[in-house]
Each structure stands twice: as C-alpha cells, then as structure tokens.
Enzyme design. Sequence first.
Site, PDB file in Angstrom:
ATOM      1  N   ARG A 243     -13.161  30.191  14.136  1.00  0.00           N
ATOM      2  CA  ARG A 243     -11.963  29.061  14.620  1.00  0.00           C
ATOM      3  C   ARG A 243     -12.578  27.907  14.330  1.00  0.00           C
ATOM      4  O   ARG A 243     -13.556  27.564  14.734  1.00  0.00           O
ATOM      5  CB  ARG A 243     -11.876  29.445  16.058  1.00  0.00           C
ATOM      6  CG  ARG A 243     -10.938  30.761  16.455  1.00  0.00           C
ATOM      7  CD  ARG A 243      -9.682  30.460  15.794  1.00  0.00           C
ATOM      8  NE  ARG A 243      -8.263  31.521  16.203  1.00  0.00           N
ATOM      9  CZ  ARG A 243      -8.658  32.566  15.552  1.00  0.00           C
ATOM     10  NH1 ARG A 243      -9.332  32.826  14.436  1.00  0.00           N
ATOM     11  NH2 ARG A 243      -7.816  33.622  16.467  1.00  0.00           N
ATOM     12  N   GLU A 272      -6.089  22.805  11.978  1.00  0.00           N
ATOM     13  CA  GLU A 272      -5.082  23.648  11.302  1.00  0.00           C
ATOM     14  C   GLU A 272      -3.238  23.551  11.447  1.00  0.00           C
ATOM     15  O   GLU A 272      -3.150  23.011  12.556  1.00  0.00           O
ATOM     16  CB  GLU A 272      -5.072  25.046  11.286  1.00  0.00           C
ATOM     17  CG  GLU A 272      -6.689  25.590  10.766  1.00  0.00           C
ATOM     18  CD  GLU A 272      -7.082  27.339  10.650  1.00  0.00           C
ATOM     19  OE1 GLU A 272      -6.106  27.718  11.244  1.00  0.00           O
ATOM     20  OE2 GLU A 272      -7.768  27.214  11.183  1.00  0.00           O
ATOM     21  N   HIS A 290      -7.838  29.370   5.664  1.00  0.00           N
ATOM     22  CA  HIS A 290      -7.240  30.911   7.024  1.00  0.00           C
ATOM     23  C   HIS A 290      -7.119  32.001   6.015  1.00  0.00           C
ATOM     24  O   HIS A 290      -5.993  32.567   6.491  1.00  0.00           O
ATOM     25  CB  HIS A 290      -6.487  30.353   7.802  1.00  0.00           C
ATOM     26  CG  HIS A 290      -6.632  30.657   9.146  1.00  0.00           C
ATOM     27  ND1 HIS A 290      -6.342  30.345  10.790  1.00  0.00           N
ATOM     28  CD2 HIS A 290      -7.682  32.350   9.635  1.00  0.00           C
ATOM     29  CE1 HIS A 290      -7.242  31.328  11.834  1.00  0.00           C
ATOM     30  NE2 HIS A 290      -7.422  31.893  10.099  1.00  0.00           N
TER      31      HIS A 290
HETATM   32  C1  DGY Z   1      -7.618  36.540  13.711  1.00  0.00           C
HETATM   33  O1  DGY Z   1      -7.383  37.106  13.623  1.00  0.00           O
HETATM   34  O2  DGY Z   1      -8.213  35.577  14.658  1.00  0.00           O
HETATM   35  C2  DGY Z   1      -7.518  35.828  12.460  1.00  0.00           C
HETATM   36  O3  DGY Z   1      -8.388  35.160  12.552  1.00  0.00           O
HETATM   37  C3  DGY Z   1      -6.322  36.124  11.110  1.00  0.00           C
HETATM   38  O4  DGY Z   1      -6.356  35.931  10.379  1.00  0.00           O
END
Ligand code: DGY
Length: 326
Positions: A243, A272, A290
């Site tokens: 993240r 984002e 992402h």
């Molecule tokens: C998640 O599942 O947390 C991913 O970041 C989505 O692609």
Amino acid sequence: MAKVVVTNRIPQEGIEALQAEHDVTVWDHEECISREKCLELIAGADAVLTLLTEKVDDEFLDAAGEQLKVVANVAVGYNNIDVAACEKRGIVATNTPKVLTETTADTAFGLMLMVTRRFGEGERVIRSKTPWQWGMFYMLGMGLQGKTIGIVGAGQIGIAMARRAKVFGMEVIYTDAYEMDASVEQELGAKKVELDELLSQADVVSLHCPLIPAGQEGSTHHLIDAEALKKMKPTAYLVNSARGPIIDEAALVEALTSGQIAGAGLDVFENEPTVHEGLLDLDNVVLLPHLGSATVETRTAMAELAARNALAVLAGKTPETPVTKI
Ligand code: DGY
C-alpha cells in the site's frame, strides 16, 4: 431474498453467484462510484461488495442502514474498512486473501527485475526515440544472484516473493511481528532480523506488510520515512506492491533524487490515483498503476471468494475469510 449491492464492476462469476440467491444491484460503470452515489446505492442493503476505493466508515454504515450484515471487500488489503466500527455494529467484514498471493508476488518480482535491470528505463529510451547503441557499459544494472532481499511483512505474499527471490539465487532476510513457519524458514534459508538491520543489509527491500493507519497499534503508515531510507545502502532498491502510504513518498523522491538509494519499483502510491510529480521525472523508478492482482484468473477468484463470503453471512454461516472477530 436479500438486497446485495456491488459498488463497482467485478467479474461476472461473482455477480452470477450472488444473483442465483439474491436481488443484486451493481454500479455498472467504467469509472469508480462517487461517494455520494455510493451512499445512495447502498441504502437498505443487507450485503455490500466493496472495492479498495470505497471507504467503509461510520458514514457508510449509517447510509446502508441497520439491516446491513456483511461488507465483503474484493481485495486482500482492507485498510479502507473501519473494522472496529463494523464490529461495534455486529457487521461482518471479509477480504480476499490467498487467491491473489502468487499474482501479487509476480508483480513485486517484476518490479524488482524492471528496476534493478533498468528494463523500465530501457523501454522508455526506445519509446521516446532516444538514440542508443549497444555498448559494453551501456545501461548496466544490478544482478540479483548472491544479493540479499529484505522482506518486510512475511505473510503469504511476502513468502511467495521470497520463494521467487530464492530461485534467483538471493539470500532472504525478513522482518515481521511473527516468525515464519519453521519449515518455510528452513526452505528459504531465511533469517528474521529487526527492521533497522534489514534496511542496512538488504540490496532490495520489498514491502508486503498491511497498511495499519497512523495512531493505531503497530501502525505501518510511513514505516519507510526519511530516517528509514537513510538506513538503506546507496546501492539498494525499494519495491512496494503493498500500500502506498507505507512509504513517505516525498521522502522517497528526495532519497532517489539525492542518490541515497539506487532506485524504486512502485505499484502503489500514497494518494492514488495521483502520483507524486517528483517520481515522474526520475529514471531510477518503475511505476505501475496498482496492477498487483490484475489478472483475469485472479480477479475472477477474488470476485468469487467475496461472493461466497457475502452469501455465507446472509445464510447465517461463517464466511471463509473474515477480518472482523466472529
Ligand atoms: C488487494 O487486494 O489488496 C490489492 O491491492 C488489489 O489489487
């Protein structure tokens, strides 16, 4: 029949599983749903399938109403969900672990290769029609064999990344609140170290921990800040497929610009879809929008798992992958 709301398009397999038993409303548009529309759409829902772009907080739960039983996130990360608020109201929240482990580790590994071998930079040279010719010393990168990868967060995705690194001849060190399973640790020849030691030893630091907001116990918000970046080797690379807010992006731009670290591969960003302007100008960075779990197979499996979770709760059963205490 219960009312189920899906706040964005998801693969049809997930929708059909829900439709077989319930009345389903889907926000069927290319773009993400606005907050206002989302709060309108979820009113009266018994179950909501959310994406990581939806903030599930008190306002969201109020808008849905007292009958809401389950929020099924179609993502493994659930930093968009206020788990405590759900628990307080007896609402079950679920996520989609396991089904995206290998795909996300592929993305992290791809970023590592792209940035250490300068593949992103090379591709940009060709596309921009910049003159080039083969040369003994042209665009040399860092080989991975014999180098050390530092895995921050040794959950399923961290372990899957470590397995890939091991096949490429890398040494594995990791940091986590928990020990790896002894057999996995042995298989990988992995050594658990403190974060500071990992930062100072690793040739590639790869982030796989959850985002735990600032102020909460074990917070990982800005875990990689200016101080942490200073501890890394000037020859080391940083990879983030977890993240964005785990890294202080402004501090990273500074570290990359000043040569404090060698480069970074990023699939996620602090705000984002906005990306720090400073990153866009740097050649020693690879940037992806992402794409961590973005394969047809994985997104289908995620939608199916989220649907199964919602259906289980609506049927009064325990879901497969809850994140709230059951
Ligand atoms: C998640 O599942 O947390 C991913 O970041 C989505 O692609």
